[in-house]
Design an enzyme around this catalytic site. Structure first.
Site, PDB file in Angstrom:
ATOM      1  N   GLY A 265      30.409 -70.269 -18.881  1.00 12.36           N
ATOM      2  CA  GLY A 265      29.203 -69.537 -19.237  1.00 12.36           C
ATOM      3  C   GLY A 265      28.361 -69.290 -18.003  1.00 12.36           C
ATOM      4  N   SER A 266      27.076 -69.125 -18.208  1.00 16.83           N
ATOM      5  CA  SER A 266      26.198 -68.759 -17.100  1.00 16.83           C
ATOM      6  C   SER A 266      25.906 -69.958 -16.201  1.00 16.83           C
ATOM      7  CB  SER A 266      24.880 -68.190 -17.628  1.00 16.83           C
ATOM      8  OG  SER A 266      24.054 -69.220 -18.137  1.00 16.83           O
ATOM      9  N   THR A 267      25.637 -69.663 -14.939  1.00 11.42           N
ATOM     10  CA  THR A 267      25.287 -70.711 -13.983  1.00 11.42           C
ATOM     11  C   THR A 267      24.000 -71.419 -14.397  1.00 11.42           C
ATOM     12  OG1 THR A 267      26.366 -69.477 -12.208  1.00 11.42           O
ATOM     13  CG2 THR A 267      24.783 -71.163 -11.549  1.00 11.42           C
ATOM     14  N   GLY A 268      23.011 -70.654 -14.871  1.00  9.39           N
ATOM     15  CA  GLY A 268      21.748 -71.262 -15.274  1.00  9.39           C
ATOM     16  C   GLY A 268      21.915 -72.246 -16.417  1.00  9.39           C
ATOM     17  N   GLU A 293      33.129 -73.446 -15.364  1.00  5.99           N
ATOM     18  CA  GLU A 293      33.339 -72.171 -14.675  1.00  5.99           C
ATOM     19  C   GLU A 293      32.166 -71.297 -15.060  1.00  5.99           C
ATOM     20  OE1 GLU A 293      33.946 -68.285 -14.524  1.00  5.99           O
ATOM     21  OE2 GLU A 293      35.584 -68.765 -15.903  1.00  5.99           O
ATOM     22  N   CYS A 327      34.468 -62.554 -15.955  1.00  5.12           N
ATOM     23  CA  CYS A 327      33.916 -63.405 -14.903  1.00  5.12           C
ATOM     24  C   CYS A 327      34.385 -62.934 -13.538  1.00  5.12           C
ATOM     25  CB  CYS A 327      34.348 -64.858 -15.117  1.00  5.12           C
ATOM     26  SG  CYS A 327      34.117 -65.498 -16.776  1.00  5.12           S
TER      27      CYS A 327
END
Length: 543
Positions: A265-268, A293, A327
């Site tokens: 998912g998202s980095t945040g 990831e 991604c």
């Protein structure tokens, strides 16, 4: 298990069906699409093998036909999380102690079911729920997931076969135990195969799992769970918990039985979860395994010796297949001035000619972005470029969400190599190009390496072999999956294990033995056949 050193079937990548005009496979898929469109299913939670209906629901829709409801989905909160933890704990002992060959058999059978009778169902669900074309669904929800379920048992066997040496009179061996507790699998919308792999890779190693699918891919993910059930997966091994991040994730991460996180998912979001885990360390039984990831701002770097037609094809496919929602999608490109005069018109012509619409029309190259939030965010980036100096929209640049969330594939030229469109992840059909001076090749390479915080995928194009060697070295840490004269998408299980570093994740390489190792806790065992009976050593015999 009967006596014998069991060897698994040697894995091979699943062939990709073409769905050519008039083919039987196309007719079968079209028929399944029609039948799924004619029904609205109810999707429950699945806890301990039992269906749970909470009455808290959302509607699953087609992104390309936003008013068409595919399913009513029940949602989990803290009480259901507690039930799922109890079910996972109850299943843990028998599942973790089941012979590994029998665990492998469940997933090998699931691969064959997906390759055969379930293929059209899971592909059709992915096309409708995630707005993928037939080809994009086929390479994802069929072929890649089949590959995960065929290759991971092979890697598990290889891992178990790794044993220490033994000295005379001593037998040393290792066992690879399941983690003590449950694994939390948090899966994304963009790949059904990731939805299937993140819970099953830990389960294969004897762990029990709580699975929270993305809210925009629940339909396809639910059918993947049904495939696993049909393959004989015991109740409680994987518990299916649709719901919002806070409603499911917060109570999960607070549980003392939490043993690991498998995330895409998202980095945040990943950073926030990691901070929560750090704050909860004292309550956990052991240090949890954290595998993630996350984001990407994937690049294509063209050397002045690059072949123009190959470069343009890679940019079009790499940036705009599945609406740029991979991604690994090409999101930024660096093209030398000496080539831009030929690249630009060819790129603009091909992008403007891309067909877009419903995936039910197999003539379309691309379909809709996943939801209204994504649509609105993407148009904000495009409008920013349109209304700011230093940008030029080369192709596309508009969208329409009246029927579905459609955004025309967009190419933006940015004078500033560190503009927000060159740095920030957009996750949509937007490719930003920076044109660099041929004389400043080294500076452009340095920009490519340093501009983005991510390091997931990247590709270079060059015909000059010395240039390939130099670029491969200079960009060594810029991408976990690196492509030479190819688009930066399309990793295949067993061929290019997938994952990146920096802000793109922990690089534990899904589809490899490296990933499976993260879900095992090794124990070293030493057996001495004739133990000593005197504490004294020979050196003590004289002064």
């Amino acid at each position: 298990m009967a006596n014998g050193v069991v060897k698994l079937p040697h894995p091979a990548n699943e062939p990709v069906r073409g769905y050519a005009p008039g083919s039987a496979e196309k007719r079968a898929l079209k028929a399944r699409l029609a039948s799924m469109l004619a029904e609205e299913v109810e999707i429950p939670l699945v806890i301990g093998g039992k269906e749970v209906r909470t009455g808290r629901t959302l509607k699953a829709i087609c992104p390309h036909d936003r008013h068409h409801v595919l399913a009513t989905v029940h949602l989990a909160k803290e009480p259901e999380v507690a039930q799922a933890v109890a079910a996972a704990q109850e299943a843990w002992r028998s599942w973790s102690e089941l012979p590994w060959e029998d665990r492998a058999a469940v997933f090998l059978r699931a691969a064959e079911l997906l390759a055969g009778p379930w293929r059209d169902t899971v592909n059709a669900a992915t096309m409708l729920n995630q707005s993928k074309t037939a080809h994009q669904a086929e390479i994802d929800s069929a072929c890649e997931l089949i590959d995960f379920w065929r290759f991971n048992p092979h890697y598990m066997a290889e891992l178990y076969a790794e044993q220490p040496i033994s000295s005379p009179g001593v037998w040393n061996y290792a066992e690879y135990r399941a983690l003590e507790g449950f694994v939390f699998a948090v899966t994304p919308f963009n790949f059904s195969s990731i939805g299937g792999n993140l819970p099953t890779a830990p389960a294969m190693m004897g762990n029990t799992v709580l699975w929270k699918p993305a809210s925009t891919s629940i339909v396809s993910n639910y059918y993947i769970l049904k495939v696993l059930e049909a393959a004989g997966l015991p109740p409680g091994v994987i518990n299916f918990l649709p719901g919002s991040g806070p409603d499911v994730g917060d109570p999960v991460l607070a549980r003392p039985e939490f043993a690991g996180l498998h995330f895409t998912g998202s980095t945040g979001t990943f950073n926030g979860m990691w901070r929560t885990l750090a704050g909860n360390l004292e309550r956990y039984r052991g240090y949890p395994r954290i595998v993630g990831e996350t984001g990407g701002k994937d690049f294509v770097f063209a050397h002045p010796s690059a072949d123009v037609e190959s470069l343009v094809t890679a940019l079009v496919r790499g940036a705009f297949e599945y609406q740029g929602q991979k991604c690994s999608a090409a999101s930024r490109a660096y093209v030398p001035k000496s080539l831009w005069g030929r690249v630009r018109p060819l790129l603009a012509e091909q992008v403007e000619g891309l067909t877009m619409g419903s995936p039910l029309d197999f003539r379309n190259f691309m379909a809709a972005v996943i939801d209204e939030k994504s649509f609105d965010k993407t148009l904000e980036y495009i409008d920013f470029a349109r209304n700011s100096s230093g940008f030029e929209i080369v192709a596309g640049g508009y969208g329409d969400k009246s029927q579905g969330f459609f955004i025309r594939p967009t190419v933006v030229q940015s004078e500033d190599p560190r503009s927000k469109l060159m740095v920030e992840e957009i996750f949509a059909p937007v490719l930003t190009v920076h044109v660099y001076d041929d004389a400043d090749l080294d500076g452009a390479v340095a920009l490519c390496d340093s501009t983005s915080p991510y390091a997931l995928t990247g590709g270079i194009f060059a015909e000059d072999r010395q240039a390939i060697v130099a670029l491969r070295s200079a960009l060594r840490h810029a991408a976990g999956n690196f492509y030479i004269n190819d688009k930066p998408t399309g990793a295949v299980v067993g061929q290019q294990p997938f994952g990146g570093a920096r802000a793109s994740g922990t690089n534990d390489k899904a589809g490899s033995k490296l990933n499976l190792l993260r879900w095992a806790s090794a124990r070293s065992i030493k057996e001495t056949f004739v133990p000593p009976k005197d504490y004294r050593y020979p050196f003590m015999g004289e002064e």
